[in-house]
Design a protein around this motif. Structure first.
Motif, PDB file in Angstrom:
ATOM      1  N   ARG A 159       0.621  -1.250   0.069  1.00 22.23           N
ATOM      2  CA  ARG A 159      -0.166   0.038  -0.101  1.00 22.23           C
ATOM      3  C   ARG A 159       0.721   1.297  -0.150  1.00 22.23           C
ATOM      4  O   ARG A 159       0.477   2.130  -0.402  1.00 22.23           O
ATOM      5  CB  ARG A 159      -0.927   0.058   1.251  1.00 22.23           C
ATOM      6  N   LEU A 160       2.228   1.083   0.692  1.00 22.58           N
ATOM      7  CA  LEU A 160       2.982   2.324   0.635  1.00 22.58           C
ATOM      8  C   LEU A 160       3.654   2.684  -0.515  1.00 22.58           C
ATOM      9  O   LEU A 160       4.089   3.774  -0.754  1.00 22.58           O
ATOM     10  CB  LEU A 160       3.996   2.168   2.009  1.00 22.58           C
ATOM     11  N   ILE A 161       3.835   1.626  -1.369  1.00 24.34           N
ATOM     12  CA  ILE A 161       4.795   1.886  -2.625  1.00 24.34           C
ATOM     13  C   ILE A 161       4.040   2.856  -3.551  1.00 24.34           C
ATOM     14  O   ILE A 161       4.810   3.832  -3.828  1.00 24.34           O
ATOM     15  CB  ILE A 161       4.764   0.350  -3.398  1.00 24.34           C
ATOM     16  N   PRO A 162       2.715   2.573  -3.961  1.00 23.53           N
ATOM     17  CA  PRO A 162       2.214   3.785  -4.821  1.00 23.53           C
ATOM     18  C   PRO A 162       2.173   5.028  -3.931  1.00 23.53           C
ATOM     19  O   PRO A 162       2.154   6.267  -4.581  1.00 23.53           O
ATOM     20  CB  PRO A 162       0.872   3.346  -5.094  1.00 23.53           C
ATOM     21  N   LEU A 163       2.032   5.182  -2.598  1.00 23.92           N
ATOM     22  CA  LEU A 163       1.716   6.392  -1.939  1.00 23.92           C
ATOM     23  C   LEU A 163       2.903   7.053  -1.942  1.00 23.92           C
ATOM     24  O   LEU A 163       3.004   8.304  -2.230  1.00 23.92           O
ATOM     25  CB  LEU A 163       1.391   6.160  -0.457  1.00 23.92           C
ATOM     26  N   LEU A 164       4.153   6.496  -1.781  1.00 25.91           N
ATOM     27  CA  LEU A 164       5.412   7.081  -1.747  1.00 25.91           C
ATOM     28  C   LEU A 164       5.759   7.665  -3.281  1.00 25.91           C
ATOM     29  O   LEU A 164       6.335   8.776  -3.472  1.00 25.91           O
ATOM     30  CB  LEU A 164       6.512   6.247  -1.310  1.00 25.91           C
ATOM     31  N   LEU A 165       5.780   6.959  -4.306  1.00 27.70           N
ATOM     32  CA  LEU A 165       5.727   7.236  -5.462  1.00 27.70           C
ATOM     33  C   LEU A 165       5.066   8.383  -6.021  1.00 27.70           C
ATOM     34  O   LEU A 165       5.530   9.215  -6.703  1.00 27.70           O
ATOM     35  CB  LEU A 165       5.806   6.070  -6.610  1.00 27.70           C
ATOM     36  N   GLU A 166       3.728   8.643  -5.585  1.00 32.72           N
ATOM     37  CA  GLU A 166       2.818   9.768  -5.877  1.00 32.72           C
ATOM     38  C   GLU A 166       3.554  10.962  -5.311  1.00 32.72           C
ATOM     39  O   GLU A 166       3.078  11.976  -5.928  1.00 32.72           O
ATOM     40  CB  GLU A 166       1.311   9.346  -5.034  1.00 32.72           C
ATOM     41  N   HIS A 167       4.144  10.945  -4.277  1.00 33.62           N
ATOM     42  CA  HIS A 167       4.797  12.126  -3.903  1.00 33.62           C
ATOM     43  C   HIS A 167       6.016  12.282  -4.159  1.00 33.62           C
ATOM     44  O   HIS A 167       7.003  13.065  -3.366  1.00 33.62           O
ATOM     45  CB  HIS A 167       4.756  12.095  -1.984  1.00 33.62           C
ATOM     46  N   HIS A 168       6.676  11.818  -5.352  1.00 33.19           N
ATOM     47  CA  HIS A 168       8.128  12.053  -5.700  1.00 33.19           C
ATOM     48  C   HIS A 168       8.397  13.526  -5.730  1.00 33.19           C
ATOM     49  O   HIS A 168       9.639  13.705  -5.939  1.00 33.19           O
ATOM     50  CB  HIS A 168       8.178  11.280  -7.041  1.00 33.19           C
ATOM     51  N   ALA A 169       7.759  14.482  -5.825  1.00 31.82           N
ATOM     52  CA  ALA A 169       7.973  16.062  -6.033  1.00 31.82           C
ATOM     53  C   ALA A 169       8.526  16.444  -4.745  1.00 31.82           C
ATOM     54  O   ALA A 169       9.470  17.375  -4.861  1.00 31.82           O
ATOM     55  CB  ALA A 169       6.779  16.652  -6.379  1.00 31.82           C
ATOM     56  N   VAL A 170       8.312  15.631  -3.722  1.00 31.77           N
ATOM     57  CA  VAL A 170       9.012  16.286  -2.492  1.00 31.77           C
ATOM     58  C   VAL A 170       9.815  15.383  -1.901  1.00 31.77           C
ATOM     59  O   VAL A 170      10.492  15.547  -0.856  1.00 31.77           O
ATOM     60  CB  VAL A 170       8.058  16.894  -1.370  1.00 31.77           C
ATOM     61  N   ILE A 171       9.631  13.669  -2.221  1.00 29.39           N
ATOM     62  CA  ILE A 171      10.660  12.872  -1.500  1.00 29.39           C
ATOM     63  C   ILE A 171      11.192  11.984  -2.503  1.00 29.39           C
ATOM     64  O   ILE A 171      10.843  12.072  -3.512  1.00 29.39           O
ATOM     65  CB  ILE A 171       9.743  12.057  -0.649  1.00 29.39           C
ATOM     66  N   ARG A 172      12.395  11.364  -2.219  1.00 34.02           N
ATOM     67  CA  ARG A 172      13.181  10.595  -2.679  1.00 34.02           C
ATOM     68  C   ARG A 172      12.877   9.089  -2.083  1.00 34.02           C
ATOM     69  O   ARG A 172      13.366   8.717  -1.029  1.00 34.02           O
ATOM     70  CB  ARG A 172      14.698  10.742  -2.539  1.00 34.02           C
ATOM     71  N   PRO A 173      11.885   8.333  -2.902  1.00 32.71           N
ATOM     72  CA  PRO A 173      11.565   7.014  -2.169  1.00 32.71           C
ATOM     73  C   PRO A 173      12.661   5.907  -2.220  1.00 32.71           C
ATOM     74  O   PRO A 173      13.088   5.815  -3.569  1.00 32.71           O
ATOM     75  CB  PRO A 173      10.209   6.695  -3.151  1.00 32.71           C
ATOM     76  N   ALA A 174      12.824   5.299  -1.080  1.00 29.87           N
ATOM     77  CA  ALA A 174      13.731   4.218  -1.248  1.00 29.87           C
ATOM     78  C   ALA A 174      13.102   2.886  -0.667  1.00 29.87           C
ATOM     79  O   ALA A 174      12.504   2.961   0.359  1.00 29.87           O
ATOM     80  CB  ALA A 174      14.954   4.612  -0.636  1.00 29.87           C
ATOM     81  N   PHE A 175      13.162   1.799  -1.466  1.00 23.44           N
ATOM     82  CA  PHE A 175      12.425   0.596  -0.993  1.00 23.44           C
ATOM     83  C   PHE A 175      13.522  -0.528  -0.620  1.00 23.44           C
ATOM     84  O   PHE A 175      14.203  -1.193  -1.502  1.00 23.44           O
ATOM     85  CB  PHE A 175      11.663  -0.073  -2.132  1.00 23.44           C
TER      86      PHE A 175
END
Length: 824
Positions: A159-175
């Motif tokens: 559930r968190l994968i798309p949520l983090l990618l959706e906010h890529h304008a302000v965060i650097r998502p790392a998995f």
């Protein structure tokens, strides 16, 4: 250089990455004191962040135990809102998908990142402390914060994968993941949202899932590999952990590379559960000890489980404690009178309870019984006790249940009272109230066994019953160091078995003692059954010798306890029963640290056991017996750990070392410090010129002590630790058993052989292995020792109530002129 490694969607990337655990920056990192922790951690973190900014490095704040989660998030966010660091774009926070809170935490973190206005990283991992979190929260009676099923953790992660990618304008998502499905999902979501591959970073551990690592790189994604660096022996723990992860039955790595599962099975979505277990919808007592919820046990009173200690990592709990402290502080000098007038022509003196941290502050003034009051109190107890003894046991048990409920309602106020009257810190005071509730709940349940006649034998023609009857009036003489729990246990045991009680609290803690009496009275205890008799020692001596007091329950010093036993052996005129004495009289408790011990755990365990409540516990560690091979390194670390403990007023949550109870206690410790300089080598001494008040004494650690030294034999009741060096485990056991006490003891070891030997040969009432030696829990660790540590059954155990009753066997011949009802 690869462009993928040099920049992402938000700009250039640092080549240097540093991970920091905030707890490593402050030895007293504790959510009970957020402001104090912030001050200490931020002071060390600011220079690190400045260096990172200067050298172009990225910093990740790692997530640790759940208890520290909210504090870690709060410190990081507060620090990064400081003007100096607000624009720094290369800070990341790790979040753990196995926590039930994480989805909420991530949403709040994303909103905060947008408000901050600068990029930051979010590192999503599964979580590495599942066993620890599950076990410790079950043991403490707290809701378990992690998902019970791996599939639920996987579902949260997804559930968190798309949520983090959706906010890529302000965060650097790392998995961080080795799961093929999760890797595929990151790639699929990245593609579905039309994002470049450089938006998402995948992270793995060195030596794990190497074919998958190669596939990620081939697909054009950035991969960061975490590798262990350092000495081999400490690194063995890392290697063992990886081995367990690779070979566990549920391990995705085992299924991917060692099993024979098809690709569609590996990519199958997690199976969701609709069970309420573990969601907080089932009562906490049914989530513990493996109890399964069902209509049958949902309708019954649960079996005994310990009252959970307060979780002060919760802001609500801290606020309630602060409010209670303010309430108690606002009502100083409360006046408490006895319930009957003084003897004709006599004026009662008073006991003044003072705040040990600020002796000028009066907590309460209590009328003190004169010796002549004892006869009146006993007479009233005898009169009130007749109807109480005749009352059905179920009614007496109901009074204890109501008293327990009242203590729960007043929990924070009672804890706050202990902070001011006896100088306990927040957790110690809270634990004392919880233990008092435990005694009430445990003993009322234990009374079920004694309430009905017990059939003995099954032969026809006779009926044999064992019945238990109350003894009469019980004298309870309690100490000041556990001013609620210990008297509650003794009083509750006497009352529920049908006895009346004359209760003399310590002259150092009469106000808390009166709070217990008030709770019993409000719970419906009839007048006269419980007599409150505060006073000086002479009143206690008169009570012990009274001919109408057949049972004496005492907790205190060895000298007083032995005198009570001697006095009780004398038969007074008019006395009709041999007096029974239940006495707990202290200890000279040792912890053995062998050469296989985990020194991190050993240092922490000894510190907690030696400095908890300033060493003013009969169970406290006052001797550390350390094997020669590790002696010097252990002592060096122990000294630094003790030196780091903060001393201050106990009402301040960050205080680790509060005051001694009074000047008499201070002088005793000072006397033993003088002896320490003669007998051994002090490696840590208190700075008596710098202390918060006259009753404060810092920790002392003394090496080169031998078993024959006074420092190794005599109870001090203060923050003084004698360290004995043993050449081998045989000598360590001999040293441990070489005192006249046998109350508690401990062992830190990873040797199965040494642990087995200690279980057989370390002769104490309560032996603790690889943990601290204080904090016995009712029902789980019944408490009491042997030799000159005491006499009687263990408090909080199944035999304790038997000391307050006398047994009678009723034998009836049921044969009537050759006929028996059993055979007819």
């Amino acid at each position: 250089p690869s462009p993928l490694l040099e920049a992402d969607h938000l700009g250039p990337l640092p080549r240097t990455q540093v991970s920091i655990k905030l707890s490593a920056l402050d030895s007293q990192f504790d959510p009970i004191d957020p402001e104090g922790c912030y001050a200490a951690v931020a002071a060390r973190l600011r220079p690190l962040l400045r260096a990172a900014m200067q050298h172009g490095a990225a910093v990740t704040f790692d997530m640790e135990h759940y208890e520290w989660k909210d504090l870690t998030l709060w410190i990081a966010q507060r620090l990064l809102m400081e003007e100096e660091f607000r624009a720094y774009p290369f800070v990341s926070l790790a979040v753990q998908a196995y926590l039930k809170d994480t989805e909420r935490d991530v949403r709040e973190l994303l909103a905060w990142a947008e408000a901050r206005g600068a990029p930051m990283g979010v590192r999503l991992v599964k979580g590495a402390y599942w066993d620890y979190e599950t076990i410790t929260h079950c043991q403490r009676g707290w809701p378990v914060p992690v998902f019970a099923r791996k599939d639920d953790t996987d579902a949260c992660y997804e559930r968190l994968i798309p949520l983090l990618l959706e906010h890529h304008a302000v965060i650097r998502p790392a998995f961080g993941t080795h799961n093929l499905r999760h890797v595929a999902m990151v790639m699929a979501e990245t593609e579905r949202k039309g994002l470049a591959t450089k938006v998402a970073e995948l992270q793995m551990l060195y030596g794990m899932a190497e074919p998958l690592q190669a596939a990620i790189v081939d697909a054009g994604y950035r991969l960061r590999v975490y590798a262990p660096v350092g000495d081999l022996i400490p690194g063995m723990a890392y290697l063992v952990r990886r081995l367990l992860e690779n070979t566990a039955n549920e391990s995705i790595l085992r299924r991917q590379f060692l099993g024979n599962q098809r690709l569609d099975e590996l990519l199958k979505p997690p199976a969701l559960t609709h069970s309420d277990v573990g969601t907080g919808l089932i009562p906490a007592h049914l989530q513990k000890e493996g109890v399964n919820p069902s209509p049958t046990n949902l309708g019954l009173e649960p079996e005994f489980t310990n009252e959970p200690h307060t979780d002060f990592s919760r802001a609500e709990a801290r606020e309630r404690m602060r409010a209670a402290l303010a309430t108690v502080r606002a009502t100083p000098g409360r006046r408490i009178e006895l319930t009957f007038p003084p003897p004709r022509g006599l004026t009662r003196p008073t006991l003044t309870a003072r705040n040990p941290a600020r002796p000028e502050e009066v907590v309460g003034v209590v009328s003190a019984a004169v010796p002549e009051d004892v006869d009146e109190a006993v007479a009233r107890a005898v009169a009130g006790g007749r109807s109480w003894a005749a009352m059905p046991a179920s009614d007496r048990m109901a009074v204890l249940a109501k008293a327990a409920d009242l203590l729960r309602q007043r929990r924070f106020e009672l804890a706050a009272l202990e902070v001011f009257e006896v100088g306990k810190g927040w957790r110690d005071a809270d634990a004392d109230v919880a233990e008092a509730i435990d005694f009430l709940e445990y003993y009322r349940r234990q009374m079920r066994r004694l309430a009905e006649p017990i059939r003995l034998g099954t032969l026809p023609g006779e009926l044999n019953h064992l019945v238990y009857r109350p003894r009469g009036v019980v004298a309870v003489l309690s100490p000041w160091n556990f001013p609620l729990a210990i008297p509650t246990g003794m009083v509750a045991a006497a009352l529920v078995t049908g006895n009346a009680v004359v209760f003399k609290p310590s002259e150092r803690s009469p106000v808390t003692g009166h709070a217990l009496v008030a709770a019993f009275r409000e719970a419906g205890l009839p007048d006269g059954v419980l007599q409150f008799l505060p006073g000086e020692p002479e009143a206690g001596r008169r009570l012990v010798a009274h001919p109408d007091v057949p049972v004496i329950a005492f907790t205190g010093s060895k000298a007083v306890g032995l005198q009570i036993i001697a006095d009780a052996a004398r038969v007074s005129p008019g006395q009709r029963e041999v007096k029974k004495v239940v006495a707990e009289m202290g200890g000279k408790n040792a912890i053995i640290v062998d050469d296989t011990a985990d020194l991190d755990e050993a240092v922490a365990g000894v510190i907690a056991s030696f400095l908890g409540y300033q060493g003013q516990k009969c169970s406290a560690c006052s001797r550390a017996i350390v094997l020669d091979a590790i002696h010097d390194s252990f002592v060096e670390r122990l000294v630094e750990a003790a030196r780091s403990v903060r001393m201050g007023p106990p009402e301040e949550p960050g205080t680790g070392l509060g005051p001694l109870i009074d000047q008499r206690a201070v002088q005793k410790v000072l006397d033993y410090l003088a002896i320490a300089k003669q007998e051994g080598t002090p490696v840590l001494l208190p700075d008596l010129a710098r202390r918060p008040g006259p009753n404060f004494v810092g920790p002392a650690i003394v090496t080169n002590i031998r078993p024959e030294h006074r420092l190794a034999r005599e109870e001090i009741f203060g923050p003084v630790l004698a360290v004995l060096r043993a050449r081998d485990f045989d000598q360590a056991l001999a040293f441990a058993n070489a005192t006249e006490y046998a109350l508690t003891g401990g062992l830190f070891s990873r040797s199965p052989r040494n642990i087995a030997r200690a279980r057989e040969e370390f002769l104490v009432g309560n032996l603790y292995i690889n943990r601290g030696i204080t904090g016995a829990l009712v029902g789980r660790q019944p408490f009491g020792g042997g030799r000159l540590s005491g006499i009687g059954a263990k408090a909080g155990g199944p035999d304790y109530l038997l000391q307050f009753v006398s047994g009678s066997v009723l034998s009836e011949n049921t044969l009537r002129r050759g006929f028996s009802p059993e055979l007819s």
